[in-house]
Write an enzyme that holds these catalytic residues in place. Structure first.
Site, PDB file in Angstrom:
ATOM      1  N   LYS A  25       0.797  -1.157   0.075  1.00  0.00           N
ATOM      2  CA  LYS A  25       0.056  -0.064   0.004  1.00  0.00           C
ATOM      3  C   LYS A  25       0.849   1.167   0.020  1.00  0.00           C
ATOM      4  O   LYS A  25       2.073   1.138   0.221  1.00  0.00           O
ATOM      5  CB  LYS A  25      -0.839  -0.090   1.213  1.00  0.00           C
ATOM      6  CG  LYS A  25      -0.208   0.174   2.626  1.00  0.00           C
ATOM      7  CD  LYS A  25      -1.221   0.118   3.741  1.00  0.00           C
ATOM      8  CE  LYS A  25      -0.408   0.154   5.116  1.00  0.00           C
ATOM      9  NZ  LYS A  25      -1.247   0.281   6.405  1.00  0.00           N
ATOM     10  N   ARG A  48     -11.035   1.524  14.751  1.00  0.00           N
ATOM     11  CA  ARG A  48     -10.435   1.925  13.535  1.00  0.00           C
ATOM     12  C   ARG A  48     -11.339   1.683  12.495  1.00  0.00           C
ATOM     13  O   ARG A  48     -12.425   2.228  12.075  1.00  0.00           O
ATOM     14  CB  ARG A  48      -9.038   2.033  13.172  1.00  0.00           C
ATOM     15  CG  ARG A  48      -8.730   2.749  11.926  1.00  0.00           C
ATOM     16  CD  ARG A  48      -7.219   2.782  11.809  1.00  0.00           C
ATOM     17  NE  ARG A  48      -6.757   1.497  11.506  1.00  0.00           N
ATOM     18  CZ  ARG A  48      -5.392   1.257  11.139  1.00  0.00           C
ATOM     19  NH1 ARG A  48      -4.689   2.361  10.957  1.00  0.00           N
ATOM     20  NH2 ARG A  48      -5.044  -0.166  10.491  1.00  0.00           N
ATOM     21  N   TYR A  79      16.221  30.628   8.497  1.00  0.00           N
ATOM     22  CA  TYR A  79      15.127  31.150   9.018  1.00  0.00           C
ATOM     23  C   TYR A  79      15.051  31.574  10.439  1.00  0.00           C
ATOM     24  O   TYR A  79      15.110  30.696  11.302  1.00  0.00           O
ATOM     25  CB  TYR A  79      13.823  30.691   8.562  1.00  0.00           C
ATOM     26  CG  TYR A  79      13.507  30.799   6.876  1.00  0.00           C
ATOM     27  CD1 TYR A  79      13.330  32.218   6.412  1.00  0.00           C
ATOM     28  CD2 TYR A  79      13.214  29.793   6.007  1.00  0.00           C
ATOM     29  CE1 TYR A  79      13.062  32.414   5.170  1.00  0.00           C
ATOM     30  CE2 TYR A  79      12.831  30.057   4.972  1.00  0.00           C
ATOM     31  CZ  TYR A  79      12.819  31.228   4.429  1.00  0.00           C
ATOM     32  OH  TYR A  79      12.510  31.318   3.057  1.00  0.00           O
ATOM     33  N   MET A 118      11.787  24.788   2.574  1.00  0.00           N
ATOM     34  CA  MET A 118      11.213  24.199   1.550  1.00  0.00           C
ATOM     35  C   MET A 118      11.998  23.300   0.578  1.00  0.00           C
ATOM     36  O   MET A 118      11.710  22.032   0.352  1.00  0.00           O
ATOM     37  CB  MET A 118      10.183  25.027   0.663  1.00  0.00           C
ATOM     38  CG  MET A 118       9.354  24.398  -0.324  1.00  0.00           C
ATOM     39  SD  MET A 118       8.406  25.544  -1.279  1.00  0.00           S
ATOM     40  CE  MET A 118       7.091  26.011  -0.231  1.00  0.00           C
TER      41      MET A 118
END
Length: 390
Positions: free
Chosen positions: A52, A149, A270, A329
């Site tokens: 999966k 679930r 940053y 990013m």
């Protein structure tokens, strides 16, 4: 307008893998070895292959083919579209779809011989109507033994098994459940789920049963039943807390696009969250959170993780090098001050995780698990597959 330049007509482009900003090597031989090792641990139980989420982010086509050629004949996918794709590479395998079936998907299941895993009473009623209209077709039943679930509640599943009024043609080919604490072997909840599933299995006498994914396999034969479903262990991740993973399968690397000198006292990235305590050399690599290298892997001084965990490390020139400052990013910065200058240069690759930096060590540095790192790999990775015979 820029003047056109004439290039040698015989010159070819370099191999994309050799110049890629980020690249991923997938060792299919290690994948197969890990799957076979899990199968060995399962004794008499059959062993499925779980592919999966695009084979845990590593590529459904290549991983599925390698596992099929290694002998896997039962596969699990999450969605019907994955099953349709896999059918091309596993022509006579039994393919289970863990999300079950929904209206509009009937043709896909029948034409591609896919097995829906029925996850609720609503789906069960729908499946009954589908088979009444289109003819009998195999299915599996998912039973909730305490996860809350997916799955039919255990007591309702037992009542359904004993219901003499259910269609005689309806007979699942598998009854399954899933452990929620298998990665914690000492948890008493494993035994509780086991006993609940044993009651269900007895009610569906003669129907094959499955309880254990990777972690459950390590709990021992009592948990194996007829079919096991190893996933993360096959892909080189840790299945049980504190237990070493099997062979690493994936190696992620990022290219150094700049090496720069930075003075003591200056700040990095940053927010100026990291201040250098010495004159340093910094390697800027072309990978960031857009590539699945999570922002929470940011270096020391960045309060993005509970407990103040340090940031991640990379590996180059036989040395671990720390991430410093915030992961951005498209870029991440590593402190390479302790790497001799003659052993590193622009264009080299830093390993983000792989044989030298364990997948789960990197995941822990970011406050997550190996599953998330693998399945979050971005589309920008140039991939190279190493086949078992290579």
């Amino acid at each position: 307008m820029t003047e056109q330049t004439d290039f040698d007509s015989d010159e070819t482009y370099p191999d994309d893998f050799d110049i890629a900003p980020v690249r991923l090597t997938v060792d299919l031989g290690a994948l197969v070895d890990n799957w076979k090792e899990m199968a060995r641990r399962c004794g008499k139980a059959s062993t499925a292959a779980v592919v999966k989420a695009d084979a845990y982010g590593l590529g459904l086509e290549d991983c599925g083919t390698a596992l099929y050629e290694a002998g896997a004949r039962d596969f699990f996918v999450a969605a019907v579209q994955e099953g349709v794709t896999l059918r091309t590479y596993a022509p006579d395998a039994r393919i289970y779809v863990l999300s079950g079936i929904w209206p509009g998907q009937e043709r896909m299941f029948y034409e591609n011989d896919l097995v829906p895993v029925i996850i609720s009473e609503e789906q069960l009623a729908f499946w009954m109507s589908v088979t009444a209209e289109h003819g009998d077709h195999p299915c599996a039943l998912h039973i909730d033994t305490g996860f809350n679930r997916l799955g039919l509640p255990a007591e309702e599943a037992i009542a359904f098994a004993e219901d003499v009024s259910r269609p005689a043609s309806f007979s699942p080919v598998l009854v399954m459940s899933h452990l929620h604490s298998g990665d914690s072997p000492a948890s008493p909840l494993n035994r509780s789920q086991l006993e609940s599933f044993q009651r269900v299995a007895a009610a569906f006498e003669g129907v094959p049963t499955s309880l254990s994914a990777s972690a459950g396999i390590f709990l021992g034969p009592e948990y194996h039943f007829d079919l096991t479903r190893p996933g993360i262990a096959a892909y080189g991740g840790e299945a049980v807390n504190g237990m070493k993973a099997l062979k690493p399968v994936a190696k992620a690397e990022a290219r150094i696009i700049q090496i720069r000198d930075a003075p003591s006292g200056s700040t990095v990235s940053y927010g100026a969250t990291h201040q250098l305590s010495r004159n340093s050399r910094l390697a800027v690599v072309s990978a960031g959170y857009a590539d699945g290298y999570l922002r929470s892997l940011s270096g020391s001084g960045v309060p993005l993780r509970a407990g103040g965990a340090p940031g991640a490390f990379g590996f180059i020139a036989n040395r671990r090098v720390p991430v410093i400052g915030r992961v951005t990013m498209d870029l991440t910065i590593f402190d390479v001050t302790d790497v001799p200058e003659n052993e590193i240069r622009t264009g080299d690759y830093i390993e983000l995780f792989g044989p030298n930096i364990a997948l789960d060590d990197t995941a822990r540095a970011g406050g997550t698990i190996g599953y998330e790192l693998l399945t979050a790999l971005g589309l920008r990775y140039e991939r190279r597959y190493i086949y078992p015979d290579d």
